[in-house]
Design an enzyme around this catalytic site. Sequence first.
Site, mmCIF file in Angstrom:
data_model
loop_
_atom_site.group_PDB
_atom_site.id
_atom_site.type_symbol
_atom_site.label_atom_id
_atom_site.label_comp_id
_atom_site.label_asym_id
_atom_site.label_seq_id
_atom_site.Cartn_x
_atom_site.Cartn_y
_atom_site.Cartn_z
ATOM 1 C CB THR A 1 -4.351 5.721 1.024
ATOM 2 O OG1 THR A 1 -3.356 6.761 0.873
ATOM 3 C CG2 THR A 1 -3.693 4.484 1.602
ATOM 4 C CE1 TYR A 2 -10.848 9.197 -3.784
ATOM 5 C CE2 TYR A 2 -12.112 9.325 -1.750
ATOM 6 C CZ TYR A 2 -11.975 9.616 -3.095
ATOM 7 O OH TYR A 2 -12.955 10.306 -3.761
ATOM 8 C CB ALA B 1 -10.786 12.256 5.456
ATOM 9 C CD GLU C 1 -2.801 1.164 2.442
ATOM 10 O OE1 GLU C 1 -3.620 0.223 2.454
ATOM 11 O OE2 GLU C 1 -2.731 2.029 3.340
ATOM 12 C CB ALA D 1 -17.579 -0.486 3.618
ATOM 13 C CG ASP E 1 -11.195 7.223 9.249
ATOM 14 O OD1 ASP E 1 -11.910 6.335 9.743
ATOM 15 O OD2 ASP E 1 -9.988 7.070 8.986
ATOM 16 N NE ARG F 1 -24.251 -5.001 8.006
ATOM 17 C CZ ARG F 1 -24.196 -5.122 9.322
ATOM 18 N NH1 ARG F 1 -24.842 -6.125 9.916
ATOM 19 N NH2 ARG F 1 -23.536 -4.271 10.067
ATOM 20 C CE LYS F 2 -16.490 -4.253 5.921
ATOM 21 N NZ LYS F 2 -15.369 -3.388 6.381
#
Length: 300
Positions: free
Chosen positions: A55-56, A58, A24, A134, A116, A173-174
């Site tokens: 990454t992205y 906030a 990453e 998500a 976040d 659930r994801k």
Amino acid sequence: MTILDPLAAPLFADVAGDIDVSFEFFPPKTEKMEETLWESIETLSPLDPRFVSVTYGAGGTTRERTHNTVARIARETRIPAAAHLTCVEATKDEIDQVARDYWDAGVRHIVALRGDPPRAGEKYSTHPGGYENAADLVAGLRKLHPFEISVAAYPECHPDSPDQMADLDNLKRKIDAGATRAITQFFFEAETFFRFRDDAAKAGITAEIVPGIMPVMSFASVVKMSKMCGTDVPGWMERLFEGLDERPAARQLVAATLAAELSRKLYAGGVRQFHFYTLNRAELSYAICHLLGVRPKVTA
């Protein structure tokens, strides 16, 4: 009869290199940081990672830089590139357009995250017209294109979850929404991962769960990040890094040793996929991979 002494062989002597790794990175803010990033990618790419992710920030604060970095990886390297995408501060239409732009740029892998709050200390709330979480984002991405989708998992429970069972329910659930795998938040003791893996299996989660490994670049920064994401920092780590603030070379040796030891214990427990949070620095991750038996692939 000869009795083999388990202490006679070096700790990593029997590691076969039969693992898959991924890395990453975060999008660079300056020209110098961009040079460092690409030096890191060039250093790690011969290890044949199955993907690298970017990454992205906030609220989409790094949206353009993330897109440019991921698109360049897809365009200029043979490494599959994965783009982080969050639900924060954007409508469904806006997020869907970002995902379509990634697909058009040749990106086939999304790391789908709730994200976040854009301002520290705020409670998370769904953006008007946005994806709720998500799992909702994963379902939305599945409607757009046949993306490979990774999601986050929290071995020590997400700070916003009331308890571990609720957190596992959210992870399921994801996965049920269409995620390919889960990548964990970083942790510092192997038993933390093994316990989580067992609990996930009991909860009916059968998808691949990949441990996220964070080599310590700065102990103070790790403590800060750990508080934000609910990761326990064992007291023995503080003692090991004490007095090394002004000795970066020594600190790096200690960090590599600890991360390699953690990875070796995970390997002994059956783990064959590792995801490294590089912080755009290659050497620590490269050293750990080397100890795990990973060698540069020879290409024609």
